[in-house]
Design a protein around this motif. Structure first.
Motif, PDB file in Angstrom:
ATOM      1  N   ASN A 152       3.046  -0.153   2.144  1.00 51.31           N
ATOM      2  CA  ASN A 152       2.520   1.105   2.673  1.00 51.31           C
ATOM      3  C   ASN A 152       2.965   1.338   4.105  1.00 51.31           C
ATOM      4  N   GLY A 153       3.175   0.248   4.863  1.00 56.72           N
ATOM      5  CA  GLY A 153       3.685   0.392   6.225  1.00 56.72           C
ATOM      6  C   GLY A 153       5.078   1.005   6.233  1.00 56.72           C
ATOM      7  N   ASP A 156       4.814   4.679   5.371  1.00 55.69           N
ATOM      8  CA  ASP A 156       4.355   5.473   6.516  1.00 55.69           C
ATOM      9  C   ASP A 156       5.495   5.798   7.462  1.00 55.69           C
ATOM     10  N   GLN A 161       2.503   8.880   2.149  1.00 58.08           N
ATOM     11  CA  GLN A 161       1.194   8.260   2.068  1.00 58.08           C
ATOM     12  C   GLN A 161       1.165   7.273   0.911  1.00 58.08           C
TER      13      GLN A 161
END
Length: 312
Positions: A152-153, A156, A161
């Motif tokens: 998820n990093g 981003d 999302q």
């Protein structure tokens, strides 16, 4: 007559001696094989036969139980979690096994290219299979963490999302499939062995006929690789129906969220060793055996249509 009798008397001790040596050799053979035979009888044959009997009883480990006939099998079909676990297992099998074959064959063909340092690349792709499944599950739980996970990093960074991978009913099974694909290195090694077994003469003949890369792959590589694909298909389907360690570690045996990660073997394990319903779990085990045997038989029945052997 005297000479014939004398010859017969000479042959008799030889025959007796040969029989004794043969008996002695057979005895030594059985003696050396006895540890395996005893292990087979004690740890496989006896539990197998016992599970058939227990599936018709209310046996609970702590108590002998009573004979209840087909009640355990009838209760299975009334158990909503039983059907949920079957759905989750079939969902995983239908998606993971074909993807495993596609990615496995593709990686094997890439790793079969004759370039410098290929041994290093092969080692890198095989290393994940050496990691214990529990450690692999913990690693992926960190990677897919919605708050501080690496996946998820990275999403981003590009303005996307990331989903709640393991905490979402919609994304939990795709996340598990992604984790399982991480460990296809073992099947890749088998595909590599199959690729190396294809004679170069077939490719040379195809080049003479003007075949390009795709045509050689479609008409030479894939047909002659079908025996290996067939083997990995059978083993992959059997392994997928026995999925346990990854989902159990990720959910601490709860199968959350909304039981989307409750697989058949997890439900069987809970009934056997959490609720001590060993008779019920034995019935589940035999239902699983019937499903796997039926699926394997179906694959074997259809293999004559798409599996091609070089000798035929």
């Amino acid at each position: 007559m005297a000479e014939v009798t004398k010859g017969t008397r000479v042959q008799q001790p030889v025959i007796v001696k040969r029989k004794m040596l043969s008996t002695k050799s057979n005895l030594h053979g059985w003696l050396f094989a006895s540890p395996w035979i005893i292990g087979l009888l004690v740890f496989f044959a006896f539990p197998l036969i016992a599970s058939i009997y227990f599936s018709f009883t209310s046996y609970s480990i702590l108590q002998p139980g009573e004979f209840v006939g087909s009640k355990n099998y009838q209760d299975l079909f009334k158990d909503d979690l039983f059907w949920t676990s079957i759905y989750n297992t079939i969902y995983f099998t239908i998606i993971f096994v074909p993807l495993g074959i596609i990615f496995g064959v593709s990686l094997a063909m890439l790793l079969n290219m004759k370039i410098k340092g290929m041994g290093i690349y092969r080692t890198i792709f095989f290393l994940p299979t050496l990691v214990p499944h529990v450690a692999l599950a913990v690693l992926w739980m960190w990677l897919l963490n919605p708050g501080f996970g690496l996946v998820n990093g990275l999403l981003d960074v590009v303005g996307l999302q990331g989903p709640n991978w393991l905490g979402s009913e919609a994304w939990s099974k795709p996340s598990l499939i992604l984790m399982s694909l991480w460990g296809i290195g073992q099947s890749v090694i088998i595909y590599l062995a199959g690729l190396n077994d294809i004679p170069e003469e077939f490719y040379e003949a195809a080049e003479v006929d003007g075949a390009n890369w795709w045509q050689k792959t479609r008409h030479v590589t894939l047909p002659l690789l079908t025996p290996v694909i067939f083997f990995n298909l059978v083993m992959g389907a059997i392994g997928a129906f026995q999925q346990f360690t990854l989902p159990y570690t990720m959910t601490q045996g709860q199968g959350t969220p909304a039981n989307s990660l409750t697989f058949y073997v997890m439900h069987l394990y809970d009934n056997a060793f959490k609720f001590f319903r060993m008779g019920y779990a034995s019935a589940m085990a035999w239902i699983l055996f019937i499903i796997i045997m039926s699926l394997t038989a179906l694959i074997f029945m259809t293999s004559n249509r798409w599996v091609h052997y070089q000798g035929k």
